[in-house]
Design a protein around this motif. Structure first.
Motif, PDB file in Angstrom:
ATOM      1  N   ILE A  90       0.977  -1.163   0.089  1.00 23.98           N
ATOM      2  CA  ILE A  90       0.508   0.123  -0.339  1.00 23.98           C
ATOM      3  C   ILE A  90       1.054   1.043   0.631  1.00 23.98           C
ATOM      4  O   ILE A  90       1.548   1.288   0.620  1.00 23.98           O
ATOM      5  CB  ILE A  90      -1.166   0.057   1.112  1.00 23.98           C
ATOM      6  N   ASP A  91       1.258   1.874  -0.959  1.00 23.29           N
ATOM      7  CA  ASP A  91       0.952   3.431  -0.864  1.00 23.29           C
ATOM      8  C   ASP A  91       0.683   4.671   0.381  1.00 23.29           C
ATOM      9  O   ASP A  91      -0.556   5.049   0.384  1.00 23.29           O
ATOM     10  CB  ASP A  91       1.217   4.459  -2.409  1.00 23.29           C
ATOM     11  N   ARG A  92       1.001   4.559   1.191  1.00 20.06           N
ATOM     12  CA  ARG A  92       0.715   5.283   1.823  1.00 20.06           C
ATOM     13  C   ARG A  92       0.438   6.423   2.075  1.00 20.06           C
ATOM     14  O   ARG A  92      -0.998   7.009   2.680  1.00 20.06           O
ATOM     15  CB  ARG A  92       1.403   5.204   3.917  1.00 20.06           C
ATOM     16  N   ARG A  93       0.596   6.703   1.304  1.00 16.98           N
ATOM     17  CA  ARG A  93       0.214   8.439   0.893  1.00 16.98           C
ATOM     18  C   ARG A  93      -1.276   8.366   0.254  1.00 16.98           C
ATOM     19  O   ARG A  93      -1.467   9.448   0.464  1.00 16.98           O
ATOM     20  CB  ARG A  93       1.700   8.772   0.010  1.00 16.98           C
ATOM     21  N   LEU A  94      -1.242   7.132   0.045  1.00 12.16           N
ATOM     22  CA  LEU A  94      -2.781   7.288  -0.703  1.00 12.16           C
ATOM     23  C   LEU A  94      -3.898   7.278  -0.039  1.00 12.16           C
ATOM     24  O   LEU A  94      -4.646   7.022   0.056  1.00 12.16           O
ATOM     25  CB  LEU A  94      -3.012   5.843  -1.567  1.00 12.16           C
ATOM     26  N   ILE A  95      -3.652   6.599   1.233  1.00 18.05           N
ATOM     27  CA  ILE A  95      -4.693   7.388   2.489  1.00 18.05           C
ATOM     28  C   ILE A  95      -4.242   8.294   3.884  1.00 18.05           C
ATOM     29  O   ILE A  95      -4.239   8.578   3.832  1.00 18.05           O
ATOM     30  CB  ILE A  95      -4.050   5.862   3.696  1.00 18.05           C
ATOM     31  N   GLU A 111      -5.927  17.026   0.808  1.00 17.96           N
ATOM     32  CA  GLU A 111      -5.175  16.694   0.458  1.00 17.96           C
ATOM     33  C   GLU A 111      -4.888  15.621  -0.413  1.00 17.96           C
ATOM     34  O   GLU A 111      -4.519  15.056  -2.163  1.00 17.96           O
ATOM     35  CB  GLU A 111      -3.455  16.840   0.872  1.00 17.96           C
ATOM     36  N   THR A 112      -4.590  14.178   0.031  1.00 24.82           N
ATOM     37  CA  THR A 112      -4.997  12.794  -0.151  1.00 24.82           C
ATOM     38  C   THR A 112      -6.292  12.967  -1.270  1.00 24.82           C
ATOM     39  O   THR A 112      -5.618  11.787  -2.121  1.00 24.82           O
ATOM     40  CB  THR A 112      -5.173  12.451   0.922  1.00 24.82           C
ATOM     41  N   VAL A 113      -6.810  12.993  -0.521  1.00 22.91           N
ATOM     42  CA  VAL A 113      -8.306  12.500  -1.624  1.00 22.91           C
ATOM     43  C   VAL A 113      -7.737  13.315  -3.845  1.00 22.91           C
ATOM     44  O   VAL A 113      -7.750  13.011  -4.503  1.00 22.91           O
ATOM     45  CB  VAL A 113      -9.483  13.954  -1.425  1.00 22.91           C
ATOM     46  N   GLU A 114      -7.390  15.162  -3.378  1.00 27.50           N
ATOM     47  CA  GLU A 114      -7.045  15.095  -4.845  1.00 27.50           C
ATOM     48  C   GLU A 114      -5.611  14.053  -4.998  1.00 27.50           C
ATOM     49  O   GLU A 114      -6.286  14.276  -6.972  1.00 27.50           O
ATOM     50  CB  GLU A 114      -6.318  16.918  -4.067  1.00 27.50           C
ATOM     51  N   LEU A 115      -5.115  13.399  -4.532  1.00 22.76           N
ATOM     52  CA  LEU A 115      -3.968  13.049  -4.401  1.00 22.76           C
ATOM     53  C   LEU A 115      -4.951  11.536  -5.400  1.00 22.76           C
ATOM     54  O   LEU A 115      -4.172  11.138  -6.644  1.00 22.76           O
ATOM     55  CB  LEU A 115      -3.035  12.740  -3.922  1.00 22.76           C
ATOM     56  N   LEU A 116      -5.251  11.004  -4.956  1.00 22.94           N
ATOM     57  CA  LEU A 116      -6.400   9.862  -5.157  1.00 22.94           C
ATOM     58  C   LEU A 116      -6.956  10.036  -6.350  1.00 22.94           C
ATOM     59  O   LEU A 116      -7.079   9.437  -7.522  1.00 22.94           O
ATOM     60  CB  LEU A 116      -7.433   9.353  -3.699  1.00 22.94           C
ATOM     61  N   LYS A 117      -7.097  11.613  -6.496  1.00 23.40           N
ATOM     62  CA  LYS A 117      -7.983  11.089  -8.052  1.00 23.40           C
ATOM     63  C   LYS A 117      -7.275  11.293  -9.299  1.00 23.40           C
ATOM     64  O   LYS A 117      -8.200  11.421 -10.042  1.00 23.40           O
ATOM     65  CB  LYS A 117      -9.365  13.574  -7.412  1.00 23.40           C
ATOM     66  N   LYS A 118      -6.107  11.915  -9.246  1.00 24.57           N
ATOM     67  CA  LYS A 118      -4.794  11.857  -9.740  1.00 24.57           C
ATOM     68  C   LYS A 118      -4.759  10.513 -10.012  1.00 24.57           C
ATOM     69  O   LYS A 118      -4.003  10.490 -11.281  1.00 24.57           O
ATOM     70  CB  LYS A 118      -3.862  12.328  -9.550  1.00 24.57           C
ATOM     71  N   GLN A 119      -4.750   9.187  -9.917  1.00 21.51           N
ATOM     72  CA  GLN A 119      -4.490   8.146  -9.866  1.00 21.51           C
ATOM     73  C   GLN A 119      -5.461   7.115 -10.985  1.00 21.51           C
ATOM     74  O   GLN A 119      -6.414   7.259 -10.827  1.00 21.51           O
ATOM     75  CB  GLN A 119      -4.232   7.139  -8.100  1.00 21.51           C
ATOM     76  N   PRO A 120      -4.784   5.927 -11.054  1.00 21.01           N
ATOM     77  CA  PRO A 120      -5.762   5.255 -12.222  1.00 21.01           C
ATOM     78  C   PRO A 120      -5.908   4.126 -11.206  1.00 21.01           C
ATOM     79  O   PRO A 120      -5.245   3.795 -10.004  1.00 21.01           O
ATOM     80  CB  PRO A 120      -4.795   4.368 -13.061  1.00 21.01           C
ATOM     81  N   PRO A 121      -7.683   3.514 -11.155  1.00 21.45           N
ATOM     82  CA  PRO A 121      -7.680   2.732 -10.397  1.00 21.45           C
ATOM     83  C   PRO A 121      -7.135   2.143 -10.219  1.00 21.45           C
ATOM     84  O   PRO A 121      -6.857   1.010  -8.747  1.00 21.45           O
ATOM     85  CB  PRO A 121      -9.144   2.231 -11.183  1.00 21.45           C
ATOM     86  N   GLU A 122      -5.849   1.134 -10.820  1.00 16.31           N
ATOM     87  CA  GLU A 122      -5.366  -0.215 -10.612  1.00 16.31           C
ATOM     88  C   GLU A 122      -4.485   0.348  -9.333  1.00 16.31           C
ATOM     89  O   GLU A 122      -3.769  -0.552  -8.525  1.00 16.31           O
ATOM     90  CB  GLU A 122      -5.076  -0.988 -12.065  1.00 16.31           C
ATOM     91  N   LYS A 123      -3.805   1.502  -9.617  1.00 20.67           N
ATOM     92  CA  LYS A 123      -3.069   1.749  -8.233  1.00 20.67           C
ATOM     93  C   LYS A 123      -3.674   1.697  -7.069  1.00 20.67           C
ATOM     94  O   LYS A 123      -3.220   1.930  -5.795  1.00 20.67           O
ATOM     95  CB  LYS A 123      -2.494   2.812  -8.803  1.00 20.67           C
ATOM     96  N   LEU A 124      -4.911   1.766  -6.446  1.00 18.21           N
ATOM     97  CA  LEU A 124      -5.846   2.437  -5.757  1.00 18.21           C
ATOM     98  C   LEU A 124      -6.521   0.506  -5.104  1.00 18.21           C
ATOM     99  O   LEU A 124      -6.570   0.488  -3.623  1.00 18.21           O
ATOM    100  CB  LEU A 124      -6.405   3.076  -6.257  1.00 18.21           C
ATOM    101  N   ILE A 125      -5.734  -0.130  -5.576  1.00 15.67           N
ATOM    102  CA  ILE A 125      -6.470  -1.721  -5.588  1.00 15.67           C
ATOM    103  C   ILE A 125      -5.978  -2.050  -3.961  1.00 15.67           C
ATOM    104  O   ILE A 125      -6.585  -2.690  -3.345  1.00 15.67           O
ATOM    105  CB  ILE A 125      -5.443  -2.464  -5.565  1.00 15.67           C
ATOM    106  N   PRO A 126      -4.666  -1.825  -3.512  1.00 17.99           N
ATOM    107  CA  PRO A 126      -4.195  -1.920  -2.451  1.00 17.99           C
ATOM    108  C   PRO A 126      -4.777  -1.482  -1.141  1.00 17.99           C
ATOM    109  O   PRO A 126      -5.158  -1.788   0.174  1.00 17.99           O
ATOM    110  CB  PRO A 126      -2.686  -1.889  -2.352  1.00 17.99           C
TER     111      PRO A 126
END
Length: 130
Positions: free
Chosen positions: A3-8, A16-31
């Motif tokens: 898990i990329d802890r920056r995404l939690i 700020e993290t929500v904005e980072l999440l929005k920029k990620q491809p869905p597959e990066k969020l799976i973990p």
């Protein structure tokens, strides 16, 4: 996968993290999906609705976590999951949740009935009869 802890998100105001999440491809969020779903346990938290939209955008990858939530006894969490994530999924993915939705819709627990989850599940299932 690690898990990329920056995404939690760190707190319920962590836009700020929500904005980072929005920029990620869905597959990066799976973990991170199990931890992200925890943020919709109370849809009144300031970041919860944005997180719900992100979770719905993950599509098929969200189904395992959704099924786990729908099997819990946390009626509020189930309700937010239904209203803010499941209802936003494409019909071809919702069909994979049909057994869980039918159980809630037609054989609800007392808590599901009191919290009107049965009505919400029937509403979602009605998309198949249109």
């Amino acid at each position: 996968m690690d898990i990329d802890r920056r995404l939690i998100p760190r707190n319920k105001f962590d836009f700020e993290t929500v904005e980072l999440l929005k920029k990620q491809p869905p597959e990066k969020l799976i973990p991170a999906l199990p931890q992200l779903f925890e943020w919709i346990q109370d849809i009144n938290w300031p970041i919860a609705r944005d997180i719900a939209k992100i979770l719905a955008s993950c599509g098929r990858d969200s189904l395992t976590e959704i099924k786990k939530i729908l099997r819990t006894t946390d009626e509020d969490w189930k309700l937010w999951c239904l209203t803010d994530v499941v209802s936003e999924l494409p019909k071809d993915l919702i069909v994979d949740l049909q057994p869980e939705l039918e159980k809630i819709a037609y054989a609800p627990t007392r808590g599901e009935k009191v919290n009107e989850l049965d009505a919400e599940a029937r509403q979602i299932l009605s998309c198949f009869s249109n």
